[in-house]
Design an enzyme around this catalytic site. Structure first.
Site, mmCIF file in Angstrom:
data_model
loop_
_atom_site.group_PDB
_atom_site.id
_atom_site.type_symbol
_atom_site.label_atom_id
_atom_site.label_comp_id
_atom_site.label_asym_id
_atom_site.label_seq_id
_atom_site.Cartn_x
_atom_site.Cartn_y
_atom_site.Cartn_z
ATOM 1 N N CYS A 29 -0.968 10.541 17.794
ATOM 2 C CA CYS A 29 -0.123 9.540 17.129
ATOM 3 C C CYS A 29 1.326 9.747 17.552
ATOM 4 O O CYS A 29 2.086 8.811 17.788
ATOM 5 C CB CYS A 29 -0.219 9.681 15.616
ATOM 6 S SG CYS A 29 -1.884 9.688 14.954
ATOM 7 N N CYS A 80 3.221 8.180 20.822
ATOM 8 C CA CYS A 80 3.817 6.840 20.774
ATOM 9 C C CYS A 80 4.853 6.716 19.659
ATOM 10 O O CYS A 80 5.898 6.098 19.834
ATOM 11 C CB CYS A 80 2.754 5.776 20.537
ATOM 12 S SG CYS A 80 1.584 5.595 21.893
ATOM 13 N N HIS A 81 4.532 7.304 18.492
ATOM 14 C CA HIS A 81 5.312 6.990 17.300
ATOM 15 C C HIS A 81 6.382 8.018 16.955
ATOM 16 O O HIS A 81 7.176 7.790 16.041
ATOM 17 C CB HIS A 81 4.384 6.850 16.089
ATOM 18 C CG HIS A 81 3.431 5.686 16.196
ATOM 19 N ND1 HIS A 81 3.850 4.383 16.170
ATOM 20 C CD2 HIS A 81 2.085 5.654 16.332
ATOM 21 C CE1 HIS A 81 2.792 3.592 16.276
ATOM 22 N NE2 HIS A 81 1.710 4.327 16.387
ATOM 23 N N ARG A 140 -11.301 2.830 -5.184
ATOM 24 C CA ARG A 140 -10.960 2.664 -6.602
ATOM 25 C C ARG A 140 -11.411 1.293 -7.099
ATOM 26 O O ARG A 140 -11.919 1.160 -8.202
ATOM 27 C CB ARG A 140 -9.450 2.836 -6.786
ATOM 28 C CG ARG A 140 -9.034 2.930 -8.239
ATOM 29 C CD ARG A 140 -9.564 4.205 -8.859
ATOM 30 N NE ARG A 140 -9.564 4.162 -10.324
ATOM 31 C CZ ARG A 140 -10.516 3.612 -11.052
ATOM 32 N NH1 ARG A 140 -11.558 3.034 -10.481
ATOM 33 N NH2 ARG A 140 -10.466 3.623 -12.370
ATOM 34 N N CYS A 173 -13.954 0.353 -10.206
ATOM 35 C CA CYS A 173 -13.646 -0.594 -11.277
ATOM 36 C C CYS A 173 -14.712 -1.680 -11.372
ATOM 37 O O CYS A 173 -15.175 -2.016 -12.454
ATOM 38 C CB CYS A 173 -12.279 -1.251 -11.013
ATOM 39 S SG CYS A 173 -10.938 -0.577 -12.003
ATOM 40 N N CYS A 200 -8.509 -6.393 -17.968
ATOM 41 C CA CYS A 200 -7.987 -5.082 -18.357
ATOM 42 C C CYS A 200 -6.526 -4.917 -17.955
ATOM 43 O O CYS A 200 -5.688 -4.558 -18.768
ATOM 44 C CB CYS A 200 -8.796 -3.966 -17.684
ATOM 45 S SG CYS A 200 -10.465 -3.781 -18.327
ATOM 46 N N HIS A 201 -6.227 -5.161 -16.693
ATOM 47 C CA HIS A 201 -4.951 -4.712 -16.142
ATOM 48 C C HIS A 201 -3.804 -5.694 -16.336
ATOM 49 O O HIS A 201 -2.656 -5.348 -16.105
ATOM 50 C CB HIS A 201 -5.127 -4.368 -14.660
ATOM 51 C CG HIS A 201 -6.084 -3.219 -14.458
ATOM 52 N ND1 HIS A 201 -5.787 -1.943 -14.857
ATOM 53 C CD2 HIS A 201 -7.341 -3.168 -13.939
ATOM 54 C CE1 HIS A 201 -6.802 -1.139 -14.574
ATOM 55 N NE2 HIS A 201 -7.762 -1.863 -14.021
#
Lengths: 109, 289
Positions: free
Chosen positions: B105, B108-109, B246, B250, B208-209
């Site tokens: 990685c 290039c970065h 996650r 849910c 819920c959220h």
């Protein structure tokens, strides 16, 4: 054999004489309890860190017995009184006989 | 006499107001707490809701605000945050050459820190691919097209630590996911999924959220379901967790057949849910219960 084990410690660089400092330690370790079974029903053998000690200039600060119920990557935070400059030595003992050591020095400011 | 009666009525009214304030305080155990990591990165954990959400919410709150003091404290210092173990691991991976091209990685970065700000804008439209990319999809494009290495599975193996590393260098920067332009159709699909009820319990994400955050769901304190803190170290499974895994948890809890991590549905949902947190700080790797 436990793999990927890496000890880490956090110790202040300096302290006043007689000061109580907070030390933090963390070791990456899977802490396999010996209670679990794999997909075929065979018990996965216990593989844990069973003892952790810290010494300051050769004097014991803490000596901990670890049991199988302690979770992965055990973390300890404790205090020590620093009366003179010197070196904290941390040692972890693995079930497989390996011993992991690291040390940090502290100066009086 | 008369004035005394008035006084006591006023007294009762004050008492009721006080009680309701205490009630609200208990629901948001640490509503006024502020998050600073390592004593230097100030996080925005509460801010005005982005414009597209203004009908539904006044303000958006990081999941950090819904957690107990001890869990909150763990995220305030990198040494105490167990998620940083994987960040360290990924930092080594970042510099390790892999695949037929023999590139890492870093070739290039540069340093991971040079990628600061990247996590904040994902998921985003990828012109070349003609679809919305999550950060993990972008990492895989790098791996297969430029490194000649194998793609990682969504939310598995090395993809989560690497995502955590990229999140960690963007900490404190506001999430800023674009919801217009060519990615808009995907965003709208994600919004539709967010409000679609699923499973035997007939619950949508919003049930819920959005409608019940701050209330309890059995022993757990419902957050707004913001994803600015992902990948998240969860005390319950002592590892880093991905956003789409996650989501799967849910949806499963609604007793529905779930989509898989990496599916187009979850990519769209990740984009939409991330945009609901526009303005909150990138927190990953966060600590939750």
């Amino acid at each position: 054999m436990a793999t990927g084990v890496k000890p880490r410690v956090k110790v202040p660089k300096t302290a006043a004489a007689g000061e109580t400092v907070t030390l933090k330690t963390l070791i990456s370790h899977k802490m396999e309890s010996g209670q679990r079974k794999d997909g075929d029903g065979n018990v996965i053998p216990r593989s844990i860190i069973n003892r952790f000690t810290c010494e300051f200039n050769g004097k014991p600060v803490i000596d901990v017995t670890l049991e199988p119920a302690i979770s992965t990557n055990p973390f300890f935070e404790f205090e020590a009184v620093v009366d003179a400059e010197g070196e904290f030595k941390f040692t972890w003992y693995d079930d497989d006989g390996d011993v992991y050591e690291t040390a940090k020095s502290i100066k009086i400011a | 006499m008369k004035s005394q009666a008035h006084k006591s009525i006023a007294g009762i009214a004050t008492a009721i107001v006080a009680a309701s304030v205490i009630g609200a305080g208990a629901a948001f155990a640490d509503e006024e707490a502020e998050l600073t990591v390592n004593g230097e990165i100030d996080m925005i954990t509460k801010t005005a809701a982005p414009a597209h959400l203004s009908d539904a919410l006044d303000e958006v709150l990081s999941g950090w605000r819904f957690r107990s003091d001890t869990t909150q404290d763990m995220q305030m210092d990198d040494f105490d945050n167990p998620g940083m173990i994987w960040v360290e691991e990924a930092r080594e991976k970042w510099a390790t050459a892999e695949g037929s091209e023999g590139k890492s990685c870093m070739d290039c970065h540069g340093e991971p820190e040079d990628m600061s700000g990247v996590k904040a804008v994902y998921p985003k439209w990828n012109e070349g691919a003609g679809e919305v990319y999550t950060l993990q999809m972008q990492m895989n494009e790098c791996r297969t097209d430029r490194m000649g290495a194998e793609a990682w599975d969504t939310d598995k193996g090395d993809s989560i630590p690497m995502e955590a590393l990229l999140a960690s260098v963007s900490r404190g920067l506001p999430v800023n996911v674009a919801i217009d332009g060519p990615g808009q159709a995907t965003w709208e699909k994600g919004r539709e999924l967010y409000y679609t009820r699923t499973g035997q319990l007939d619950l949508s994400c919003a049930s819920c959220h959005e409608e019940n955050y701050g209330n309890m769901i059995r022993a757990d304190h419902l957050s707004q379901g913001q994803v600015n803190g992902f990948p998240t170290y969860r005390l319950k499974n002592t590892k880093l967790n991905g956003v789409q895994s996650r989501f799967k948890g849910c949806v499963r809890d609604t007793r529905a057949q779930t989509f898989s991590p990496g599916s187009p549905e979850f990519v769209a949902l990740e984009m939409y849910v991330a945009s609901r947190g526009n303005g909150l700080s990138v927190e990953g790797p966060s600590v939750r219960n």
